[in-house]
Design a protein around this motif. Structure first.
Motif, PDB file in Angstrom:
ATOM      1  N   THR A   2      42.703 -61.418  88.221  1.00 40.07           N
ATOM      2  CA  THR A   2      41.978 -60.902  89.382  1.00 40.07           C
ATOM      3  C   THR A   2      42.747 -59.719  89.955  1.00 40.07           C
ATOM      4  O   THR A   2      43.944 -59.581  89.757  1.00 40.07           O
ATOM      5  N   GLN A   3      42.048 -58.863  90.628  1.00 42.80           N
ATOM      6  CA  GLN A   3      42.715 -57.742  91.250  1.00 42.80           C
ATOM      7  C   GLN A   3      41.895 -57.239  92.413  1.00 42.80           C
ATOM      8  O   GLN A   3      40.846 -57.798  92.716  1.00 42.80           O
ATOM      9  N   GLY A   4      42.396 -56.171  93.056  1.00 40.38           N
ATOM     10  CA  GLY A   4      41.676 -55.624  94.199  1.00 40.38           C
ATOM     11  C   GLY A   4      40.473 -54.822  93.750  1.00 40.38           C
ATOM     12  O   GLY A   4      40.058 -54.893  92.601  1.00 40.38           O
ATOM     13  N   VAL A   5      39.919 -54.058  94.688  1.00 40.09           N
ATOM     14  CA  VAL A   5      38.738 -53.251  94.376  1.00 40.09           C
ATOM     15  C   VAL A   5      39.121 -52.156  93.382  1.00 40.09           C
ATOM     16  O   VAL A   5      40.167 -51.525  93.515  1.00 40.09           O
ATOM     17  N   ILE A   6      38.293 -51.970  92.394  1.00 44.13           N
ATOM     18  CA  ILE A   6      38.508 -50.896  91.414  1.00 44.13           C
ATOM     19  C   ILE A   6      37.618 -49.722  91.817  1.00 44.13           C
ATOM     20  O   ILE A   6      36.387 -49.824  91.764  1.00 44.13           O
ATOM     21  N   LEU A   7      38.242 -48.657  92.272  1.00 42.64           N
ATOM     22  CA  LEU A   7      37.454 -47.554  92.831  1.00 42.64           C
ATOM     23  C   LEU A   7      37.017 -46.562  91.762  1.00 42.64           C
ATOM     24  O   LEU A   7      37.615 -46.487  90.685  1.00 42.64           O
ATOM     25  N   PRO A   8      35.945 -45.791  92.059  1.00 41.54           N
ATOM     26  CA  PRO A   8      35.503 -44.739  91.137  1.00 41.54           C
ATOM     27  C   PRO A   8      36.671 -43.854  90.728  1.00 41.54           C
ATOM     28  O   PRO A   8      37.573 -43.579  91.534  1.00 41.54           O
ATOM     29  N   GLY A   9      36.602 -43.418  89.463  1.00 42.92           N
ATOM     30  CA  GLY A   9      37.726 -42.691  88.879  1.00 42.92           C
ATOM     31  C   GLY A   9      38.371 -43.529  87.799  1.00 42.92           C
ATOM     32  O   GLY A   9      38.950 -43.012  86.851  1.00 42.92           O
ATOM     33  N   ALA A  10      38.239 -44.855  87.925  1.00 42.61           N
ATOM     34  CA  ALA A  10      38.742 -45.770  86.895  1.00 42.61           C
ATOM     35  C   ALA A  10      37.762 -45.791  85.717  1.00 42.61           C
ATOM     36  O   ALA A  10      36.652 -45.274  85.796  1.00 42.61           O
ATOM     37  N   THR A  11      38.183 -46.419  84.640  1.00 43.36           N
ATOM     38  CA  THR A  11      37.309 -46.558  83.468  1.00 43.36           C
ATOM     39  C   THR A  11      36.816 -47.993  83.371  1.00 43.36           C
ATOM     40  O   THR A  11      37.596 -48.938  83.501  1.00 43.36           O
ATOM     41  N   LEU A  12      35.503 -48.128  83.175  1.00 38.29           N
ATOM     42  CA  LEU A  12      34.870 -49.444  83.047  1.00 38.29           C
ATOM     43  C   LEU A  12      34.371 -49.620  81.615  1.00 38.29           C
ATOM     44  O   LEU A  12      33.791 -48.693  81.039  1.00 38.29           O
ATOM     45  N   GLY A  13      34.548 -50.814  81.092  1.00 36.52           N
ATOM     46  CA  GLY A  13      34.149 -51.060  79.712  1.00 36.52           C
ATOM     47  C   GLY A  13      32.978 -52.013  79.618  1.00 36.52           C
ATOM     48  O   GLY A  13      32.741 -52.832  80.512  1.00 36.52           O
ATOM     49  N   VAL A  14      32.243 -51.901  78.516  1.00 30.87           N
ATOM     50  CA  VAL A  14      31.142 -52.829  78.264  1.00 30.87           C
ATOM     51  C   VAL A  14      31.149 -53.222  76.791  1.00 30.87           C
ATOM     52  O   VAL A  14      31.337 -52.381  75.908  1.00 30.87           O
ATOM     53  N   LEU A  15      31.000 -54.524  76.570  1.00 30.21           N
ATOM     54  CA  LEU A  15      30.901 -55.041  75.214  1.00 30.21           C
ATOM     55  C   LEU A  15      29.441 -54.997  74.807  1.00 30.21           C
ATOM     56  O   LEU A  15      28.610 -55.669  75.427  1.00 30.21           O
ATOM     57  N   ASP A 286      16.344 -49.482  95.999  1.00 27.09           N
ATOM     58  CA  ASP A 286      17.403 -48.526  96.347  1.00 27.09           C
ATOM     59  C   ASP A 286      18.721 -48.828  95.633  1.00 27.09           C
ATOM     60  O   ASP A 286      19.608 -47.972  95.568  1.00 27.09           O
ATOM     61  N   VAL A 287      18.874 -50.015  95.095  1.00 32.02           N
ATOM     62  CA  VAL A 287      20.044 -50.344  94.257  1.00 32.02           C
ATOM     63  C   VAL A 287      19.509 -51.036  92.998  1.00 32.02           C
ATOM     64  O   VAL A 287      18.791 -52.026  93.103  1.00 32.02           O
ATOM     65  N   SER A 288      19.864 -50.519  91.832  1.00 30.55           N
ATOM     66  CA  SER A 288      19.344 -51.104  90.585  1.00 30.55           C
ATOM     67  C   SER A 288      20.216 -52.267  90.142  1.00 30.55           C
ATOM     68  O   SER A 288      21.339 -52.440  90.599  1.00 30.55           O
ATOM     69  N   GLN A 289      19.688 -53.052  89.183  1.00 25.47           N
ATOM     70  CA  GLN A 289      20.489 -54.157  88.644  1.00 25.47           C
ATOM     71  C   GLN A 289      21.754 -53.633  87.953  1.00 25.47           C
ATOM     72  O   GLN A 289      22.765 -54.326  87.909  1.00 25.47           O
ATOM     73  N   PHE A 290      21.724 -52.417  87.448  1.00 27.83           N
ATOM     74  CA  PHE A 290      22.903 -51.877  86.756  1.00 27.83           C
ATOM     75  C   PHE A 290      23.963 -51.434  87.765  1.00 27.83           C
ATOM     76  O   PHE A 290      25.153 -51.600  87.533  1.00 27.83           O
ATOM     77  N   GLU A 291      23.521 -50.879  88.889  1.00 29.81           N
ATOM     78  CA  GLU A 291      24.495 -50.560  89.940  1.00 29.81           C
ATOM     79  C   GLU A 291      25.107 -51.855  90.470  1.00 29.81           C
ATOM     80  O   GLU A 291      26.312 -51.906  90.762  1.00 29.81           O
ATOM     81  N   LEU A 292      24.308 -52.900  90.584  1.00 28.78           N
ATOM     82  CA  LEU A 292      24.848 -54.191  91.033  1.00 28.78           C
ATOM     83  C   LEU A 292      25.908 -54.698  90.045  1.00 28.78           C
ATOM     84  O   LEU A 292      26.927 -55.260  90.441  1.00 28.78           O
ATOM     85  N   GLN A 293      25.653 -54.487  88.759  1.00 20.28           N
ATOM     86  CA  GLN A 293      26.625 -54.905  87.741  1.00 20.28           C
ATOM     87  C   GLN A 293      27.959 -54.160  87.945  1.00 20.28           C
ATOM     88  O   GLN A 293      29.031 -54.761  87.894  1.00 20.28           O
ATOM     89  N   VAL A 294      27.862 -52.854  88.207  1.00 21.25           N
ATOM     90  CA  VAL A 294      29.069 -52.053  88.454  1.00 21.25           C
ATOM     91  C   VAL A 294      29.781 -52.552  89.711  1.00 21.25           C
ATOM     92  O   VAL A 294      30.996 -52.769  89.721  1.00 21.25           O
ATOM     93  N   ARG A 295      29.010 -52.762  90.755  1.00 21.39           N
ATOM     94  CA  ARG A 295      29.626 -53.200  92.025  1.00 21.39           C
ATOM     95  C   ARG A 295      30.285 -54.572  91.875  1.00 21.39           C
ATOM     96  O   ARG A 295      31.377 -54.795  92.402  1.00 21.39           O
ATOM     97  N   ALA A 296      29.612 -55.485  91.188  1.00 21.10           N
ATOM     98  CA  ALA A 296      30.172 -56.838  91.066  1.00 21.10           C
ATOM     99  C   ALA A 296      31.465 -56.825  90.263  1.00 21.10           C
ATOM    100  O   ALA A 296      32.438 -57.488  90.618  1.00 21.10           O
ATOM    101  N   MET A 297      31.504 -56.065  89.182  1.00 22.84           N
ATOM    102  CA  MET A 297      32.692 -56.109  88.313  1.00 22.84           C
ATOM    103  C   MET A 297      33.893 -55.387  88.906  1.00 22.84           C
ATOM    104  O   MET A 297      35.030 -55.642  88.518  1.00 22.84           O
ATOM    105  N   THR A 298      33.626 -54.463  89.867  1.00 24.78           N
ATOM    106  CA  THR A 298      34.722 -53.700  90.450  1.00 24.78           C
ATOM    107  C   THR A 298      35.154 -54.256  91.806  1.00 24.78           C
ATOM    108  O   THR A 298      36.110 -53.767  92.390  1.00 24.78           O
ATOM    109  N   GLY A 299      34.416 -55.240  92.310  1.00 17.24           N
ATOM    110  CA  GLY A 299      34.751 -55.790  93.625  1.00 17.24           C
ATOM    111  C   GLY A 299      34.252 -54.931  94.767  1.00 17.24           C
ATOM    112  O   GLY A 299      34.643 -55.122  95.922  1.00 17.24           O
TER     113      GLY A 299
END
Ligand code: ATP
Ligand code: MG
Length: 387
Positions: A2-15, A286-299
Protein backbone atom coordinates in the motif's frame (compact mmCIF):
# COMPACT_ATOMS: atom_id res chain seq x y z
CA UNK A 1 1.95 -3.06 -1.11
CA UNK A 2 0.00 0.00 0.00
CA UNK A 3 1.11 3.54 -0.47
CA UNK A 4 -0.06 7.13 -0.56
CA UNK A 5 -1.79 8.89 -3.43
CA UNK A 6 -0.07 8.39 -6.77
CA UNK A 7 -0.27 11.73 -8.54
CA UNK A 8 -0.31 12.45 -12.29
CA UNK A 9 3.16 12.26 -13.77
CA UNK A 10 3.62 8.70 -12.52
CA UNK A 11 3.33 5.68 -14.80
CA UNK A 12 0.33 3.36 -14.51
CA UNK A 13 0.32 -0.17 -15.86
CA UNK A 14 -2.39 -2.45 -17.16
CA UNK A 15 -2.31 -6.18 -17.72
CA UNK A 16 -4.01 -6.83 -21.03
CA UNK A 17 -4.07 -4.84 -24.24
CA UNK A 18 -7.68 -5.12 -25.45
CA UNK A 19 -10.24 -2.37 -25.86
CA UNK A 20 -10.79 -2.01 -22.11
CA UNK A 21 -7.06 -1.41 -21.71
CA UNK A 22 -7.14 1.08 -24.55
CA UNK A 23 -9.90 3.14 -22.93
CA UNK A 24 -8.09 2.91 -19.58
CA UNK A 25 -4.94 4.25 -21.26
CA UNK A 26 -6.91 7.13 -22.77
CA UNK A 27 -8.36 8.06 -19.36
CA UNK A 28 -4.99 7.79 -17.60
CA UNK A 29 -3.27 9.92 -20.22
CA UNK A 30 -6.02 12.56 -20.01
CA UNK A 31 -5.22 12.91 -16.32
CA UNK A 32 -1.50 13.27 -17.10
CA UNK A 33 -0.22 9.80 -16.29
CA UNK A 34 2.18 7.82 -18.40
CA UNK A 35 1.03 4.31 -19.25
CA UNK A 36 2.46 0.84 -19.73
CA UNK A 37 0.58 -2.10 -21.24
CA UNK A 38 1.64 -5.70 -20.87
CA UNK A 39 0.24 -7.89 -23.64
CA UNK A 40 1.86 -10.56 -25.81
CA UNK A 41 0.18 -9.24 -28.99
CA UNK A 42 2.40 -6.84 -30.96
CA UNK A 43 -0.67 -5.13 -32.38
CA UNK A 44 -2.99 -4.87 -29.37
CA UNK A 45 -5.57 -2.01 -29.22
CA UNK A 46 -4.11 -0.68 -25.94
CA UNK A 47 -0.45 -1.36 -26.71
CA UNK A 48 -0.60 0.87 -29.75
CA UNK A 49 -1.80 3.94 -27.83
CA UNK A 50 0.33 3.48 -24.70
CA UNK A 51 3.65 5.15 -23.88
CA UNK A 52 5.14 1.73 -23.14
CA UNK A 53 4.15 -1.63 -24.49
CA UNK A 54 5.79 -4.63 -22.90
CA UNK A 55 5.30 -7.46 -25.34
CA UNK A 56 5.36 -10.46 -23.05
CA UNK A 57 3.22 -13.22 -21.72
CA UNK A 58 1.31 -12.58 -18.46
CA UNK A 59 3.56 -14.99 -16.58
CA UNK A 60 6.82 -13.89 -18.12
CA UNK A 61 9.13 -12.96 -15.22
CA UNK A 62 11.13 -10.44 -17.23
CA UNK A 63 7.99 -8.75 -18.54
CA UNK A 64 6.47 -8.48 -15.05
CA UNK A 65 9.79 -7.20 -13.72
CA UNK A 66 9.88 -4.47 -16.34
CA UNK A 67 6.27 -3.53 -15.57
CA UNK A 68 7.06 -3.26 -11.85
CA UNK A 69 10.14 -1.12 -12.58
CA UNK A 70 8.20 1.28 -14.82
CA UNK A 71 4.97 1.63 -12.87
CA UNK A 72 3.75 3.04 -9.58
CA UNK A 73 0.54 0.99 -9.75
CA UNK A 74 -0.93 -1.73 -11.91
CA UNK A 75 -4.48 -2.78 -12.76
CA UNK A 76 -5.99 -5.33 -15.10
CA UNK A 77 -8.40 -5.24 -18.00
CA UNK A 78 -8.32 -8.95 -18.63
CA UNK A 79 -9.91 -11.19 -16.07
CA UNK A 80 -7.96 -14.29 -16.96
CA UNK A 81 -4.63 -12.84 -15.97
CA UNK A 82 -2.99 -15.41 -13.70
CA UNK A 83 -3.44 -14.56 -10.03
CA UNK A 84 0.23 -15.47 -9.56
CA UNK A 85 1.24 -12.55 -11.80
CA UNK A 86 -0.78 -10.14 -9.64
CA UNK A 87 0.79 -11.59 -6.47
CA UNK A 88 4.30 -11.20 -7.88
CA UNK A 89 3.63 -7.57 -8.81
CA UNK A 90 1.97 -6.80 -5.47
CA UNK A 91 5.25 -7.49 -3.68
CA UNK A 92 6.67 -4.38 -5.35
CA UNK A 93 3.90 -2.01 -6.41
CA UNK A 94 0.23 -1.23 -5.74
CA UNK A 95 -2.02 -3.75 -7.54
CA UNK A 96 -5.78 -3.37 -7.76
CA UNK A 97 -7.97 -5.32 -7.86
CA UNK A 98 -5.94 -7.82 -5.86
CA UNK A 99 -5.16 -11.43 -6.75
CA UNK A 100 -7.86 -12.82 -4.48
CA UNK A 101 -10.69 -10.79 -6.02
CA UNK A 102 -9.55 -11.67 -9.53
CA UNK A 103 -9.26 -15.36 -8.61
CA UNK A 104 -12.87 -15.34 -7.36
CA UNK A 105 -14.14 -13.62 -10.51
CA UNK A 106 -12.22 -16.07 -12.71
CA UNK A 107 -13.99 -19.10 -11.38
CA UNK A 108 -17.77 -19.49 -11.64
CA UNK A 109 -18.01 -21.88 -8.69
CA UNK A 110 -15.96 -19.65 -6.36
CA UNK A 111 -17.88 -16.64 -7.62
CA UNK A 112 -21.23 -18.27 -6.81
CA UNK A 113 -19.97 -19.31 -3.37
CA UNK A 114 -19.01 -15.69 -2.74
CA UNK A 115 -22.48 -14.43 -3.73
CA UNK A 116 -24.09 -16.95 -1.40
CA UNK A 117 -21.71 -15.85 1.36
CA UNK A 118 -22.81 -12.22 0.79
CA UNK A 119 -26.48 -13.23 0.97
CA UNK A 120 -27.13 -12.27 -2.65
CA UNK A 121 -29.52 -14.60 -4.58
CA UNK A 122 -27.96 -16.76 -7.33
CA UNK A 123 -29.42 -19.17 -9.90
CA UNK A 124 -29.88 -22.72 -8.60
CA UNK A 125 -26.74 -24.54 -9.70
CA UNK A 126 -24.41 -27.50 -9.20
CA UNK A 127 -20.66 -27.78 -9.55
CA UNK A 128 -19.60 -30.58 -11.91
CA UNK A 129 -15.99 -31.62 -11.61
CA UNK A 130 -16.31 -35.42 -11.51
CA UNK A 131 -18.47 -38.19 -13.02
CA UNK A 132 -19.97 -38.71 -9.56
CA UNK A 133 -21.08 -35.07 -9.39
CA UNK A 134 -22.49 -35.39 -12.90
CA UNK A 135 -24.50 -38.47 -11.92
CA UNK A 136 -25.79 -36.75 -8.78
CA UNK A 137 -27.19 -33.68 -10.57
CA UNK A 138 -30.70 -32.80 -9.41
CA UNK A 139 -33.18 -33.06 -12.30
CA UNK A 140 -34.75 -29.80 -11.08
CA UNK A 141 -31.71 -27.99 -12.60
CA UNK A 142 -32.86 -28.99 -16.09
CA UNK A 143 -33.34 -27.44 -18.57
CA UNK A 144 -30.08 -25.76 -17.74
CA UNK A 145 -26.93 -24.12 -19.05
CA UNK A 146 -23.63 -25.89 -18.56
CA UNK A 147 -20.83 -23.33 -18.24
CA UNK A 148 -17.10 -23.96 -17.92
CA UNK A 149 -15.90 -22.78 -14.51
CA UNK A 150 -13.09 -20.76 -16.07
CA UNK A 151 -12.23 -18.95 -19.30
CA UNK A 152 -15.80 -18.33 -20.55
CA UNK A 153 -16.73 -15.03 -22.15
CA UNK A 154 -19.35 -13.71 -24.58
CA UNK A 155 -21.32 -16.93 -24.18
CA UNK A 156 -18.33 -19.11 -25.11
CA UNK A 157 -17.77 -22.32 -23.14
CA UNK A 158 -21.51 -22.79 -22.61
CA UNK A 159 -24.04 -25.40 -23.68
CA UNK A 160 -27.80 -25.42 -23.24
CA UNK A 161 -29.01 -28.83 -22.07
CA UNK A 162 -32.51 -30.25 -21.63
CA UNK A 163 -31.97 -33.79 -20.37
CA UNK A 164 -29.45 -35.76 -18.28
CA UNK A 165 -28.21 -37.38 -21.52
CA UNK A 166 -27.64 -34.00 -23.16
CA UNK A 167 -25.89 -32.81 -20.01
CA UNK A 168 -23.52 -35.80 -20.06
CA UNK A 169 -22.80 -35.27 -23.77
CA UNK A 170 -22.19 -31.55 -23.27
CA UNK A 171 -19.73 -32.18 -20.43
CA UNK A 172 -17.93 -34.69 -22.67
CA UNK A 173 -17.87 -32.05 -25.43
CA UNK A 174 -16.33 -29.55 -22.99
CA UNK A 175 -13.55 -32.11 -22.35
CA UNK A 176 -14.84 -32.78 -18.81
CA UNK A 177 -13.27 -29.59 -17.46
CA UNK A 178 -14.72 -28.24 -14.20
CA UNK A 179 -18.14 -26.75 -14.93
CA UNK A 180 -21.16 -25.22 -13.28
CA UNK A 181 -24.64 -26.30 -14.33
CA UNK A 182 -27.15 -23.49 -13.89
CA UNK A 183 -30.88 -23.82 -14.07
CA UNK A 184 -32.22 -21.89 -17.04
CA UNK A 185 -34.20 -19.05 -15.54
CA UNK A 186 -37.19 -17.22 -17.05
CA UNK A 187 -35.58 -13.79 -17.59
CA UNK A 188 -37.60 -10.66 -18.00
CA UNK A 189 -34.54 -8.46 -18.40
CA UNK A 190 -30.84 -8.11 -17.59
CA UNK A 191 -29.02 -5.28 -15.88
CA UNK A 192 -25.61 -4.46 -14.44
CA UNK A 193 -23.93 -2.20 -11.93
CA UNK A 194 -20.47 -0.72 -12.42
CA UNK A 195 -19.00 0.55 -9.18
CA UNK A 196 -15.66 1.77 -7.96
CA UNK A 197 -14.37 1.08 -4.48
CA UNK A 198 -11.42 2.97 -3.05
CA UNK A 199 -8.72 1.84 -0.68
CA UNK A 200 -10.61 3.53 2.16
CA UNK A 201 -13.81 1.61 1.36
CA UNK A 202 -15.59 4.51 -0.35
CA UNK A 203 -17.99 3.25 -3.01
CA UNK A 204 -19.40 5.18 -5.96
CA UNK A 205 -21.37 3.71 -8.81
CA UNK A 206 -22.81 4.41 -12.22
CA UNK A 207 -26.60 4.30 -12.56
CA UNK A 208 -27.97 0.78 -13.08
CA UNK A 209 -27.66 -0.24 -16.71
CA UNK A 210 -30.25 -2.20 -18.65
CA UNK A 211 -28.65 -4.68 -21.02
CA UNK A 212 -29.83 -6.65 -24.02
CA UNK A 213 -27.76 -9.66 -25.05
CA UNK A 214 -27.88 -11.40 -28.41
CA UNK A 215 -26.29 -14.81 -28.89
CA UNK A 216 -24.65 -14.49 -25.46
CA UNK A 217 -22.98 -11.17 -26.40
CA UNK A 218 -23.98 -7.75 -25.08
CA UNK A 219 -25.78 -5.89 -27.88
CA UNK A 220 -27.45 -2.81 -26.33
CA UNK A 221 -27.19 -0.93 -23.03
CA UNK A 222 -29.76 1.68 -22.07
CA UNK A 223 -29.29 4.09 -19.19
CA UNK A 224 -31.83 6.71 -18.26
CA UNK A 225 -34.42 7.41 -15.59
CA UNK A 226 -37.17 4.85 -15.76
CA UNK A 227 -35.15 2.20 -17.65
CA UNK A 228 -35.79 -0.16 -14.73
CA UNK A 229 -38.25 -0.44 -11.85
CA UNK A 230 -36.96 1.50 -8.85
CA UNK A 231 -37.09 -1.49 -6.52
CA UNK A 232 -34.75 -3.33 -8.90
CA UNK A 233 -32.23 -0.49 -9.09
CA UNK A 234 -32.14 -0.17 -5.30
CA UNK A 235 -31.67 -3.92 -4.80
CA UNK A 236 -29.03 -4.14 -7.55
CA UNK A 237 -26.96 -1.28 -6.11
CA UNK A 238 -27.12 -2.74 -2.60
CA UNK A 239 -26.22 -6.25 -3.82
CA UNK A 240 -23.31 -4.97 -5.93
CA UNK A 241 -21.93 -3.03 -2.99
CA UNK A 242 -22.11 -6.00 -0.67
CA UNK A 243 -20.35 -8.22 -3.25
CA UNK A 244 -17.55 -5.62 -3.48
CA UNK A 245 -17.30 -5.14 0.27
CA UNK A 246 -17.13 -8.90 0.82
CA UNK A 247 -14.04 -9.03 -1.39
CA UNK A 248 -12.46 -5.95 0.24
CA UNK A 249 -12.40 -4.88 -3.37
CA UNK A 250 -10.31 -1.97 -4.66
CA UNK A 251 -10.93 -0.82 -8.22
CA UNK A 252 -13.79 -0.93 -10.71
CA UNK A 253 -16.14 -3.90 -10.49
CA UNK A 254 -19.09 -4.87 -12.66
CA UNK A 255 -21.89 -7.01 -11.28
CA UNK A 256 -24.31 -8.52 -13.81
CA UNK A 257 -27.87 -9.40 -12.83
CA UNK A 258 -30.92 -11.17 -14.16
CA UNK A 259 -34.39 -9.90 -13.39
CA UNK A 260 -36.80 -12.83 -13.50
CA UNK A 261 -40.35 -12.79 -14.77
CA UNK A 262 -41.63 -12.77 -11.18
CA UNK A 263 -39.68 -9.54 -10.60
CA UNK A 264 -36.95 -11.04 -8.43
CA UNK A 265 -33.29 -10.17 -8.84
CA UNK A 266 -30.56 -12.81 -9.27
CA UNK A 267 -26.85 -12.09 -9.59
CA UNK A 268 -25.21 -13.67 -12.65
CA UNK A 269 -21.51 -12.90 -12.52
CA UNK A 270 -18.88 -10.28 -11.80
CA UNK A 271 -16.09 -8.78 -13.86
CA UNK A 272 -13.12 -7.40 -11.89
CA UNK A 273 -12.65 -4.44 -14.24
CA UNK A 274 -14.61 -1.91 -16.27
CA UNK A 275 -17.30 -3.58 -18.38
CA UNK A 276 -18.79 -3.29 -21.82
CA UNK A 277 -22.11 -2.24 -20.25
CA UNK A 278 -20.37 0.81 -18.70
CA UNK A 279 -18.89 2.19 -21.92
CA UNK A 280 -21.73 4.70 -22.27
CA UNK A 281 -20.30 6.53 -19.23
CA UNK A 282 -17.54 8.06 -21.38
CA UNK A 283 -20.17 10.14 -23.17
CA UNK A 284 -23.15 10.14 -20.81
CA UNK A 285 -21.46 10.85 -17.48
CA UNK A 286 -19.12 13.47 -16.09
CA UNK A 287 -16.76 10.71 -14.85
CA UNK A 288 -16.32 7.54 -16.93
CA UNK A 289 -15.75 4.03 -15.60
CA UNK A 290 -12.17 4.27 -16.91
CA UNK A 291 -11.46 7.48 -15.02
CA UNK A 292 -12.87 5.75 -11.93
CA UNK A 293 -10.43 2.90 -12.54
CA UNK A 294 -7.54 5.40 -12.64
CA UNK A 295 -8.76 7.18 -9.52
CA UNK A 296 -9.27 3.97 -7.55
CA UNK A 297 -5.86 2.51 -8.35
CA UNK A 298 -4.00 5.73 -7.54
CA UNK A 299 -5.87 6.56 -4.34
CA UNK A 300 -7.34 9.75 -5.84
CA UNK A 301 -10.78 10.80 -4.58
CA UNK A 302 -13.68 8.84 -6.04
CA UNK A 303 -16.07 11.57 -7.13
CA UNK A 304 -19.60 10.25 -7.53
CA UNK A 305 -20.36 10.14 -11.27
CA UNK A 306 -23.28 12.25 -12.46
CA UNK A 307 -25.12 11.18 -15.57
CA UNK A 308 -25.70 14.30 -17.64
CA UNK A 309 -27.40 12.66 -20.62
CA UNK A 310 -29.72 9.76 -21.22
CA UNK A 311 -27.68 7.24 -23.19
CA UNK A 312 -28.02 4.19 -25.39
CA UNK A 313 -24.95 2.16 -26.31
CA UNK A 314 -24.82 -0.13 -29.33
CA UNK A 315 -22.03 -2.66 -29.60
CA UNK A 316 -20.36 -2.72 -33.00
CA UNK A 317 -19.51 -6.30 -33.85
CA UNK A 318 -17.45 -7.40 -36.83
CA UNK A 319 -20.67 -8.65 -38.46
CA UNK A 320 -21.46 -5.05 -39.46
CA UNK A 321 -18.51 -5.11 -41.86
CA UNK A 322 -20.25 -7.92 -43.73
CA UNK A 323 -23.77 -6.43 -43.75
CA UNK A 324 -23.71 -5.72 -47.48
CA UNK A 325 -20.94 -7.86 -48.91
CA UNK A 326 -19.12 -11.15 -48.43
CA UNK A 327 -15.78 -9.36 -48.03
CA UNK A 328 -15.26 -6.84 -45.23
CA UNK A 329 -16.45 -3.30 -46.04
CA UNK A 330 -16.21 -0.26 -43.74
CA UNK A 331 -19.68 0.59 -42.35
CA UNK A 332 -21.12 4.04 -43.24
CA UNK A 333 -19.71 5.91 -40.24
CA UNK A 334 -20.27 9.27 -41.94
CA UNK A 335 -24.03 8.67 -42.04
CA UNK A 336 -24.02 7.62 -38.38
CA UNK A 337 -22.00 10.65 -37.30
CA UNK A 338 -24.52 12.94 -38.94
CA UNK A 339 -26.92 11.97 -36.13
CA UNK A 340 -26.94 14.40 -33.18
CA UNK A 341 -25.45 12.89 -30.03
CA UNK A 342 -23.64 10.06 -31.84
CA UNK A 343 -20.29 9.16 -30.24
CA UNK A 344 -18.26 6.62 -32.18
CA UNK A 345 -15.56 4.55 -30.49
CA UNK A 346 -13.54 2.16 -32.64
CA UNK A 347 -10.88 0.04 -31.01
CA UNK A 348 -8.32 0.03 -33.83
CA UNK A 349 -8.59 -3.70 -34.54
CA UNK A 350 -7.20 -4.31 -37.98
CA UNK A 351 -9.40 -7.22 -38.97
CA UNK A 352 -13.19 -7.38 -38.70
CA UNK A 353 -14.50 -10.83 -37.84
CA UNK A 354 -18.04 -11.93 -37.09
CA UNK A 355 -18.73 -11.79 -33.35
CA UNK A 356 -15.60 -9.70 -32.68
CA UNK A 357 -16.10 -6.49 -30.69
CA UNK A 358 -14.78 -3.79 -33.03
CA UNK A 359 -16.16 -0.73 -31.25
CA UNK A 360 -19.26 0.80 -29.74
CA UNK A 361 -21.54 3.70 -30.49
CA UNK A 362 -23.13 5.77 -27.74
CA UNK A 363 -26.15 7.89 -28.53
CA UNK A 364 -26.90 10.66 -26.07
CA UNK A 365 -29.95 12.89 -26.10
CA UNK A 366 -31.75 15.52 -24.07
CA UNK A 367 -34.45 12.98 -23.20
CA UNK A 368 -34.63 9.18 -23.08
CA UNK A 369 -36.99 9.27 -26.07
CA UNK A 370 -34.52 11.33 -28.11
CA UNK A 371 -31.57 9.06 -27.27
CA UNK A 372 -33.62 5.99 -28.11
CA UNK A 373 -34.93 7.41 -31.38
CA UNK A 374 -31.40 8.29 -32.51
CA UNK A 375 -30.14 4.87 -31.49
CA UNK A 376 -32.86 3.23 -33.58
CA UNK A 377 -31.86 5.40 -36.56
CA UNK A 378 -28.21 4.43 -36.09
CA UNK A 379 -29.17 0.78 -35.85
CA UNK A 380 -31.11 1.04 -39.09
CA UNK A 381 -28.18 2.71 -40.91
CA UNK A 382 -25.75 0.06 -39.68
CA UNK A 383 -27.99 -2.97 -40.14
CA UNK A 384 -28.27 -3.76 -36.43
CA UNK A 385 -31.55 -5.43 -35.40
CA UNK A 386 -33.94 -3.04 -33.65
CA UNK A 387 -34.33 -3.40 -29.89
P1 ATP B 1 -19.75 -12.33 -20.52
O1 ATP B 1 -18.61 -12.69 -19.64
O2 ATP B 1 -19.36 -11.87 -21.88
O3 ATP B 1 -20.77 -11.45 -19.87
P2 ATP B 1 -20.38 -15.11 -20.32
O4 ATP B 1 -19.83 -15.90 -21.44
O5 ATP B 1 -19.67 -15.12 -19.04
O6 ATP B 1 -20.59 -13.67 -20.81
P3 ATP B 1 -22.96 -15.39 -19.06
O7 ATP B 1 -23.00 -13.99 -18.57
O8 ATP B 1 -22.89 -16.47 -18.05
O9 ATP B 1 -21.84 -15.62 -20.14
O10 ATP B 1 -24.22 -15.68 -19.99
C1 ATP B 1 -24.42 -14.95 -21.21
C2 ATP B 1 -25.91 -14.69 -21.38
O11 ATP B 1 -26.64 -15.93 -21.46
C3 ATP B 1 -26.54 -13.96 -20.22
O12 ATP B 1 -26.31 -12.57 -20.32
C4 ATP B 1 -28.00 -14.38 -20.38
O13 ATP B 1 -28.61 -13.68 -21.45
C5 ATP B 1 -27.90 -15.83 -20.79
N1 ATP B 1 -27.91 -16.70 -19.57
C6 ATP B 1 -26.83 -17.07 -18.86
N2 ATP B 1 -27.16 -17.84 -17.80
C7 ATP B 1 -28.51 -17.95 -17.82
C8 ATP B 1 -29.47 -18.63 -16.99
N3 ATP B 1 -29.10 -19.32 -15.92
N4 ATP B 1 -30.78 -18.54 -17.35
C9 ATP B 1 -31.16 -17.85 -18.44
N5 ATP B 1 -30.31 -17.19 -19.25
C10 ATP B 1 -28.99 -17.23 -18.97
MG1 MG C 1 -22.06 -12.25 -18.73
Amino acid sequence: MTQGVILPGATLGVLGGGQLGRMFVHAAQTLGYFTAVLDPDADSPAGRVSHHHIRADYEDTQGLDELARLCAAVTTEFENVPASALRTLAQRIAVSPDAHAVAVAQHRAREKAHFVHCGVPVAPHAVIESPAQLAAVDAALLPGILKTATLGYDGKGQARVQTPAELAAAWEQLARVPCVLEKRLPLSLECSVVLARGRDGTVVSLPVQRNLHRNGILAVTEVFDGNLPQTITQQALAAAESVARGLAYVGVLCVEFFVLQDGSLVVNEIAPRPHNSGHWSIDGCDVSQFELQVRAMTGLPLAAPRQHSPAVMLNLLGDLWFAHSASAATPPWDAVLRLPGAHLHLYGKREARRGRKMGHLTLTGATPEAARATALQAARILGIDAF
